[in-house]
Enzyme design. Structure first.
Site, PDB file in Angstrom:
ATOM      1  N   SER A 271       4.393   2.407   8.254  1.00 28.71           N
ATOM      2  CA  SER A 271       3.980   1.375   7.304  1.00 28.71           C
ATOM      3  C   SER A 271       5.152   0.856   6.487  1.00 28.71           C
ATOM      4  O   SER A 271       6.021   1.636   6.068  1.00 28.71           O
ATOM      5  CB  SER A 271       2.919   1.921   6.356  1.00 28.71           C
ATOM      6  OG  SER A 271       1.699   2.126   7.011  1.00 28.71           O
ATOM      7  N   GLY A 272       5.146  -0.432   6.233  1.00 27.44           N
ATOM      8  CA  GLY A 272       6.191  -1.053   5.427  1.00 27.44           C
ATOM      9  C   GLY A 272       7.421  -1.459   6.196  1.00 27.44           C
ATOM     10  O   GLY A 272       8.254  -2.214   5.698  1.00 27.44           O
TER      11      GLY A 272
ATOM     12  N   HIS B 200       0.813  -1.221   0.000  1.00 25.73           N
ATOM     13  CA  HIS B 200       0.000   0.000   0.000  1.00 25.73           C
ATOM     14  C   HIS B 200       0.843   1.266   0.000  1.00 25.73           C
ATOM     15  O   HIS B 200       0.340   2.344  -0.306  1.00 25.73           O
ATOM     16  CB  HIS B 200      -0.986  -0.010   1.184  1.00 25.73           C
ATOM     17  CG  HIS B 200      -0.385   0.326   2.510  1.00 25.73           C
ATOM     18  ND1 HIS B 200      -0.028  -0.623   3.450  1.00 25.73           N
ATOM     19  CD2 HIS B 200      -0.090   1.527   3.085  1.00 25.73           C
ATOM     20  CE1 HIS B 200       0.444  -0.033   4.527  1.00 25.73           C
ATOM     21  NE2 HIS B 200       0.428   1.274   4.335  1.00 25.73           N
TER      22      HIS B 200
ATOM     23  N   ASP C 280      -0.222  -7.635   1.625  1.00 27.83           N
ATOM     24  CA  ASP C 280       0.304  -6.264   1.626  1.00 27.83           C
ATOM     25  C   ASP C 280       1.834  -6.294   1.659  1.00 27.83           C
ATOM     26  O   ASP C 280       2.466  -6.056   2.687  1.00 27.83           O
ATOM     27  CB  ASP C 280      -0.256  -5.506   2.828  1.00 27.83           C
ATOM     28  CG  ASP C 280       0.015  -4.006   2.764  1.00 27.83           C
ATOM     29  OD1 ASP C 280       0.463  -3.535   1.701  1.00 27.83           O
ATOM     30  OD2 ASP C 280      -0.224  -3.320   3.778  1.00 27.83           O
TER      31      ASP C 280
ATOM     32  N   GLU D  62      24.860   6.676   5.976  1.00 31.99           N
ATOM     33  CA  GLU D  62      23.675   6.923   5.167  1.00 31.99           C
ATOM     34  C   GLU D  62      23.976   6.846   3.672  1.00 31.99           C
ATOM     35  O   GLU D  62      24.961   7.392   3.196  1.00 31.99           O
ATOM     36  CB  GLU D  62      23.102   8.294   5.508  1.00 31.99           C
ATOM     37  CG  GLU D  62      21.843   8.652   4.730  1.00 31.99           C
ATOM     38  CD  GLU D  62      21.259   9.980   5.172  1.00 31.99           C
ATOM     39  OE1 GLU D  62      20.754  10.709   4.304  1.00 31.99           O
ATOM     40  OE2 GLU D  62      21.341  10.291   6.382  1.00 31.99           O
TER      41      GLU D  62
ATOM     42  N   GLY E 190       3.247   6.480   8.965  1.00 34.07           N
ATOM     43  CA  GLY E 190       4.660   6.720   8.675  1.00 34.07           C
ATOM     44  C   GLY E 190       5.531   5.524   8.970  1.00 34.07           C
ATOM     45  O   GLY E 190       6.669   5.447   8.511  1.00 34.07           O
TER      46      GLY E 190
END
Length: 305
Positions: free
Chosen positions: A239-240, A89, A141, A118, A237
């Site tokens: 999510s995933g 999503h 998902d 980074e 924020g």
């Protein structure tokens, strides 16, 4: 190499681990754990990223930030030096123009500054699980992101292990969710990586809770985690991002992918007469049930070899 690809496609996904062994890839290891001289790990080094605490650099070395330009909007997990797992999503509705601006940042800790290890790498390809639907019930998902360049591993950049299908993380097992999402439901996102421990909830209990909220039952490839009284949870924020559980051997494993939930940090045992004040457990994509999708697409991925 073509014959190798055919071999992997025809065999069980456990072959994936044999392949990783052959190429010497190690996963699920944090430098923090290597520095710990005690035989047993101490769960109190983690927070208990609502209700959580600030992580430390290298605390979640597989955690990535997915960004459009410079703006973080979802998390993900590094599983190889050019492959990331995230929630479908997060990326399914991105058009071609936006995909060109999609960046994965590894070694990220503080979104406001350049961290020591980074690395900002453009995404070359997105593969969304074919069973995922943009509308309606969120199922399957999961998505894979291929990176244009391979990341450089270090103390703060490491891949997480995929689960074995025989791995068993029972209800009550404390696992770690991490991300830069909101720290309160109505608040702002965090600039610094947060983490929180959540216990796995058995499917029967979770389905009974969802039913009281007039929500559909979880599917076979979902799992739930959280505390009945709330206070600790993932939020927008996050999510995933990973739900990482530690095997008895000390190796960290990607057990879940942050997917959805009702409210952030709301309990589900309080004020049962008013469902608007109640939340749901966090619902995560269950990675061991989605291994075939991951392995098939990694092995045949155009950027893998």
């Amino acid at each position: 190499m073509e014959s190798t690809v055919c071999f992997f496609k025809k065999n069980n996904t456990s072959i994936w681990y044999l392949f990783l062994l052959l190429i010497g890839l190690k996963c699920g290891i944090r430098s923090l754990d290597l520095e710990d001289q005690e035989d047993n790990w101490n769960p109190e080094i983690f927070s208990r990223i609502i209700g959580g605490q600030t992580s430390v650099p290298g605390g979640q070395p597989w955690q990535v930030s997915i960004k459009l330009g410079r703006s973080h909007f979802c998390g993900g997990s590094l599983i190889y030096d050019n492959a990331v797992v995230t929630a479908a999503h997060c990326v399914v509705d991105l058009d071609l123009k936006l995909v060109k601006n999609l960046i994965v940042t590894v070694g990220e800790y503080d979104l406001r500054s350049m961290d020591e290890e980074e690395q900002n790498i453009p995404v070359s390809k997105i593969i969304v699980h074919p069973a995922f639907k943009r509308f309606g019930y969120i199922d399957s998902d999961i998505a894979l992101l291929y990176l244009k360049d391979r990341v450089k591993y270090g103390a703060e950049v490491q891949p997480i292990c995929l689960p074995h299908k025989e791995d068993l993380f029972e209800a009550g097992t404390l696992c770690v969710v991490s991300g830069w999402g909101k720290v309160t439901e109505d608040g702002s996102v965090s600039d610094v990586l947060q983490e929180v421990e959540l216990p796995i909830i058995d499917d029967k209990t979770c389905n009974e809770l969802l039913e009281t909220l007039n929500l559909p039952s979880i599917q076979n490839n979902m799992l739930c985690a959280g505390f009945p009284d709330g206070g600790r949870d993932a939020c927008q924020g996050d999510s995933g991002g990973p739900l990482a559980c530690r095997r008895a051997s000390g190796i960290w494993t990607l057990v879940g992918i942050t997917s959805w939930g009702i409210g952030c940090g709301k309990g589900w045992q309080t004020d049962k007469t008013r469902s608007s004040r109640r939340g749901s457990p966090g619902v995560f994509s269950k990675v061991d049930k989605l291994l075939d999708f991951i392995v098939q697409n990694i092995i045949t991925g155009e950027n893998f070899f």
